[in-house]
Structure formats: structure tokens, C-alpha cells
Design a protein around this motif. Structure first.
Motif, short mmCIF file in Angstrom:
data_model
loop_
_atom_site.label_atom_id
_atom_site.label_comp_id
_atom_site.label_asym_id
_atom_site.label_seq_id
_atom_site.Cartn_x
_atom_site.Cartn_y
_atom_site.Cartn_z
N LEU A 193 -41.21 15.39 2.72
CA LEU A 193 -41.68 16.70 3.14
C LEU A 193 -41.88 16.77 4.65
O LEU A 193 -42.45 17.72 5.17
CB LEU A 193 -42.99 17.04 2.42
CG LEU A 193 -42.90 17.13 0.90
CD1 LEU A 193 -44.28 17.38 0.30
CD2 LEU A 193 -41.92 18.21 0.47
N PRO A 253 -36.69 18.25 4.73
CA PRO A 253 -38.01 18.72 4.29
C PRO A 253 -38.04 20.18 3.84
O PRO A 253 -38.66 20.50 2.83
CB PRO A 253 -38.89 18.49 5.52
CG PRO A 253 -38.24 17.34 6.22
CD PRO A 253 -36.78 17.57 6.03
N GLU A 254 -37.41 21.06 4.59
CA GLU A 254 -37.49 22.47 4.24
C GLU A 254 -36.79 22.76 2.91
O GLU A 254 -37.31 23.49 2.06
CB GLU A 254 -36.88 23.32 5.36
CG GLU A 254 -37.70 23.34 6.63
CD GLU A 254 -39.14 23.80 6.38
OE1 GLU A 254 -39.34 24.76 5.61
OE2 GLU A 254 -40.06 23.19 6.95
N THR A 290 -36.28 20.61 0.51
CA THR A 290 -37.04 19.95 -0.55
C THR A 290 -38.27 20.76 -0.91
O THR A 290 -38.58 20.98 -2.08
CB THR A 290 -37.44 18.53 -0.12
OG1 THR A 290 -36.27 17.77 0.15
CG2 THR A 290 -38.25 17.84 -1.21
N ARG A 291 -38.98 21.24 0.10
CA ARG A 291 -40.17 22.05 -0.14
C ARG A 291 -39.82 23.31 -0.93
O ARG A 291 -40.53 23.71 -1.86
CB ARG A 291 -40.84 22.39 1.19
CG ARG A 291 -42.21 23.01 1.06
CD ARG A 291 -42.85 23.22 2.41
NE ARG A 291 -43.19 21.96 3.06
CZ ARG A 291 -42.54 21.44 4.11
NH1 ARG A 291 -41.51 22.07 4.63
NH2 ARG A 291 -42.92 20.30 4.64
N SER A 292 -38.72 23.94 -0.57
CA SER A 292 -38.29 25.15 -1.26
C SER A 292 -37.95 24.87 -2.71
O SER A 292 -38.32 25.63 -3.62
CB SER A 292 -37.08 25.75 -0.54
OG SER A 292 -36.60 26.89 -1.22
N VAL A 303 -47.63 22.07 -2.51
CA VAL A 303 -46.21 22.43 -2.56
C VAL A 303 -45.81 22.89 -3.96
O VAL A 303 -44.90 23.71 -4.12
CB VAL A 303 -45.35 21.22 -2.13
CG1 VAL A 303 -43.87 21.45 -2.39
CG2 VAL A 303 -45.58 20.93 -0.65
#
Length: 277
Positions: free
Chosen positions: A126, A208-209, A211-213, A244
């Protein structure tokens, strides 16, 4: 010792502990053999633990391509294990660096995760590594310990880049520095593939972006467990991991370090087994 094959043909091993419904355990390190997890404080009395040796560690084989040690590429091995076990969905417990592998797996295969427990999981996936400030703040809480005076300066030097890793500060990673912790720490070097660990988080491993989404759409229940005396991740950082997910519980084990099942096995087992029950 059960064996299966990764998609690229690498021979992978896992170890079974206990009886009951399978609970897949992803080790940290990164790239430390799963033997350090033991029985996770007696969790094998509640579930059958499936302890995966990541490629190049423990009883698993060495891949032809060392680039496959990268965390995002290990996701294929986890999915191959699920298929080998014949599970429609699998429950997963992941420790430390293994937490990033679990996050990437859940992001790519959200429908294959039943329940997920992240134990003192470092959220590199993340884009949130543990900071030196967090680690030092946790270390200062141990100022009354007899080993603190020797350990803290070495720890501080290692974190600011002016000193090398020194076993003298290993007590900071445990909530209780006793004979059990010493024996556990003594095995780390022999159980870890350092060359593979260098590749684990190499460039390209994490997005990270994205994965977070993806994790925002995961409907599986998630437990994020932090150690009250752990600085990597500190409880505040671990809480941000829980935020998250749409359906996550966050809990802090009092006085626990980075290996909470060693610090208070009964507390750890009771809380984690209740989540998976």
C-alpha cells in the motif's frame, strides 16, 4: 511433506499442522522459511495450518528465474496452492512481509479469499512502510529493560543508516525477551534467503493505488492485528491498513511485539481463532 508445482514448474512445499478446515499461512521475513511460524501459538488446535514455504525457502525449490522472488510474482504461487488444495475459497493468515503478498493476492483474486488475518503485517503493497520514527518510539517504551542501554544506540544507528544490523537490538522485535524469543531469533539467519529477500520488494513489485482500489472491493472479512509494542508496523499504521477494506476489524494485542503468538499465545490464539470461527 506435501509438494506441488508452481505455474513455472518450480517445486513448492507446504507443511500441515493440526486437523480441521485448512488455514493457509503466508510467512514473512521477507523470504523466511515457514518453520518460524511454528503452530502460531497453538492455532493448530482450531484449524489445520497449511504453512507455505515460498520458493527458495525451507523445503521449496529454487526457481530458474530469480526475478520470480518478487512479491507480485509470488501471487501465482499462492493461487497454485489454492488450486492444489481444491478450495473454492481459502482462509489466509499472513505475517509481517507476508501481509503484502496477501494484500496483492486479495486484490487479484478477491473471490478466492474466505477470511483474511493480517498479523503485524507491513503494508509495503500500500506504499506505507514502517518509519524509523515509529520504530524508535516503540523502542523507547522498553527503556526499563536491562538490555535497553546497549540495544538502543545500535538500533538508532541502523535506522539512520550509520550502523549495520546488529543482533544486540533483536529484543525490540519481541514483546518478551526470554529464552523462547532468543531461540526464535537465533534461527532467523538460517531460515532466511537473503538474496531472495532483496528481490521481494524490487521495483515493480507494488502498485499502491491500484492495490488500494482493488481492496476497496474485497467483501471478505478481514482482521488486522497489531502488536502494542511493535514499531513495524506501529498500531497507527496497521489501523490504516484496516481502513482500506470495507469489512475489517482492527485489534491491538497488549504488550506484543512483531511475533505476537510468542508473546502471549493464549491471547493470540483466542482472538484469531474466534475470527476464523
Amino acid at each position: 511433506m506435501p509438494i506441488f508445482r508452481a505455474p513455472d514448474g518450480t517445486r513448492l512445499a507446504f507443511h500441515l499442522r493440526g486437523e480441521g478446515e485448512p488455514l493457509v499461512a503466508l510467512p514473512g521475513g521477507p523470504m523466511r522459511a515457514s518453520s518460524y511460524l511454528g503452530t502460531l501459538g497453538g492455532l493448530d488446535a482450531h484449524r489445520q495450518l497449511v504453512l507455505l514455504d515460498l520458493r527458495g525457502t525451507g523445503e521449496s525449490g529454487t526457481p530458474a528465474d530469480p526475478a520470480t522472488y518478487r512479491c507480485d510474482r509470488l501471487v501465482d504461487d499462492v493461487e497454485a496452492l489454492r488450486r492444489h488444495l481444491g478450495l473454492e475459497r481459502m482462509d489466509v493468515v499472513a505475517h509481517s512481509a507476508g501481509g503484502s503478498l496477501a494484500l496483492l493476492y486479495a486484490a487479484r483474486y478477491p473471490r478466492r479469499v474466505g477470511r483474511l488475518a493480517l498479523v503485524t503485517a507491513t503494508p509495503w503493497a500500500l506504499g506505507r512502510p514502517a518509519t524509523a520514527e515509529d520504530r524508535l518510539a516503540a523502542a523507547r517504551m522498553r527503556a526499563s529493560e536491562p538490555w535497553f542501554a546497549d540495544a538502543f544506540p545500535a538500533f538508532e544507528a541502523w535506522l539512520d543508516g550509520t550502523g549495520d544490523f546488529d543482533p544486540v537490538f533483536l529484543p525490540f522485535f519481541y514483546g518478551r525477551w526470554d529464552d523462547t524469543a532468543r531461540a526464535h531469533a537465533d534461527r532467523e539467519e538460517a531460515e532466511t534467503n537473503d538474496a531472495a529477500a532483496d528481490v521481494y520488494g524490487a521495483e515493480g513489485a507494488y502498485d499502491p493505488e491500484a492495490t488500494r482500489s482493488a481492496l476497496a472491493r474485497v467483501t471478505a472479512p478481514v482482521l488486522v492485528l497489531a502488536g502494542g509494542a511493535d514499531g513495524g508496523p506501529a498500531p497507527a499504521l496497521a489501523r490504516r491498513v484496516a481502513e482500506v477494506f470495507p469489512k475489517a476489524e482492527f485489534v491491538v494485542q497488549p504488550g506484543a511485539g512483531h511475533y505476537p503468538w510468542l508473546d502471549d499465545p493464549q491471547w493470540f490464539t483466542r482472538r484469531v481463532s474466534a475470527f476464523f470461527a
